[in-house]
Structure formats: C-alpha cells, structure tokens
Scaffold this motif. Structure first.
Motif, mmCIF file in Angstrom:
data_model
loop_
_atom_site.group_PDB
_atom_site.id
_atom_site.type_symbol
_atom_site.label_atom_id
_atom_site.label_comp_id
_atom_site.label_asym_id
_atom_site.label_seq_id
_atom_site.Cartn_x
_atom_site.Cartn_y
_atom_site.Cartn_z
ATOM 1 N N THR A 49 -10.553 -1.447 5.865
ATOM 2 C CA THR A 49 -9.671 -2.071 6.853
ATOM 3 C C THR A 49 -10.412 -3.170 7.611
ATOM 4 N N LEU A 52 -10.826 -6.173 5.382
ATOM 5 C CA LEU A 52 -9.575 -6.916 5.230
ATOM 6 C C LEU A 52 -9.274 -7.754 6.466
ATOM 7 N N GLY A 126 -1.919 -12.010 3.547
ATOM 8 C CA GLY A 126 -1.849 -10.778 2.741
ATOM 9 C C GLY A 126 -2.931 -9.787 3.110
ATOM 10 N N MET A 127 -4.142 -10.279 3.340
ATOM 11 C CA MET A 127 -5.251 -9.393 3.713
ATOM 12 C C MET A 127 -4.994 -8.752 5.063
ATOM 13 N N ALA A 129 -2.068 -8.235 6.436
ATOM 14 C CA ALA A 129 -0.957 -7.290 6.274
ATOM 15 C C ALA A 129 -1.444 -6.002 5.620
ATOM 16 N N ALA A 130 -2.318 -6.106 4.639
ATOM 17 C CA ALA A 130 -2.850 -4.907 3.985
ATOM 18 C C ALA A 130 -3.657 -4.075 4.963
ATOM 19 N N ALA A 131 -4.368 -4.729 5.868
ATOM 20 C CA ALA A 131 -5.163 -3.985 6.847
ATOM 21 C C ALA A 131 -4.276 -3.246 7.848
ATOM 22 N N PHE A 133 -1.195 -2.068 7.260
ATOM 23 C CA PHE A 133 -0.388 -1.014 6.647
ATOM 24 C C PHE A 133 -1.257 -0.229 5.758
#
Length: 133
Positions: A49, A52, A126-127, A129-131, A133
């Motif tokens: 996390t 990211l 995108g990175m 957002a990935a962190a 969720f």
C-alpha cells in the motif's frame, strides 16, 4: 447455583442468547470461516500500500505541478496578464528574467519543460486507487 442478590431479576432470554453465542462460535470455528492473521502477509500488504501511494504520487507530481503553475498564471504563451505570475515578474524581474532563476524555471515547466504523459497520469491514478481499495 449461586445465590442472587436481593432484587435481582434474571433475564429470561439469557439461556437462549448463550445457546446462540455458542452455536456461532461453533460455526466460525469451522474451516470455511476460520481466520488466522498472518503477520508476514499483513506487513507485506502495508508495504505494498505504501509503495502504491508513493509511486502514484510520484507519477502524478508533474501533472500536479503543471496544474499549480497554471493556477498561478504561468501558461504556454508566457505569464497571463493580471495573474500572480505577471505580478511577480513585474515586481522582481521587470523585463529581464535571468536564465536559471526560479521564475524562468517555473515558466519553462509551464511551457512544456515538464513532460506529462497521459499514460503516466492514468498509471498514477490507478496506483492511488489500488492503494485505497
């Protein structure tokens, strides 16, 4: 059975609640519902996390810088009349902005000196957002 204090009224649903709690404990102790935290995995997810967030922030930094310079009045054609950038130029530099000065660097970045690609910006979003969720 132990003696109850004077005036004590036993909850009539207590045996039912105890049975319900015990049945849930039995259900959650089965293989399908058991959860045993794995410290190494939790530490790895925290590092992932963090990576990211740092990577996403680094990827978005140029786009944020160009947007911030635009808000101050630096544009691809030069300082916008009546803007903060125009005021700084008039007050501190006049017509002679020195090469390599902070003002010249900011104007150069606003004119395209900072390369901001769509792929880089989308990747950064995108990175992040990935962190989250």
């Amino acid at each position: 059975m132990s003696a109850k204090p004077p005036g004590h009224v036993q909850n009539p649903t207590a045996p039912t609640l105890r049975a319900y709690r015990n049945s849930n404990q039995a259900l959650y102790s089965t293989h399908l519902f058991s959860y045993t935290p794995v410290p190494q995995l939790e530490n790895t997810m925290g590092l992932l996390t963090a990576a990211l967030i740092v990577g996403g922030g680094a990827a978005l930094a140029p786009a944020a810088a160009v947007a911030g310079l635009g808000l101050l009045g630096f544009s691809a054609a030069g300082p916008v009349a009546g803007s903060v950038a125009a005021g700084i130029q008039a007050t501190f530099y006049g017509g002679a902005v020195g090469s390599g000065s902070l003002f010249a660097l900011a104007q150069s970045a606003a004119m395209g000196g900072i390369a901001v690609s769509t792929t880089q910006t989308v990747g950064g979003v995108g990175m992040l957002a990935a962190a989250l969720f």
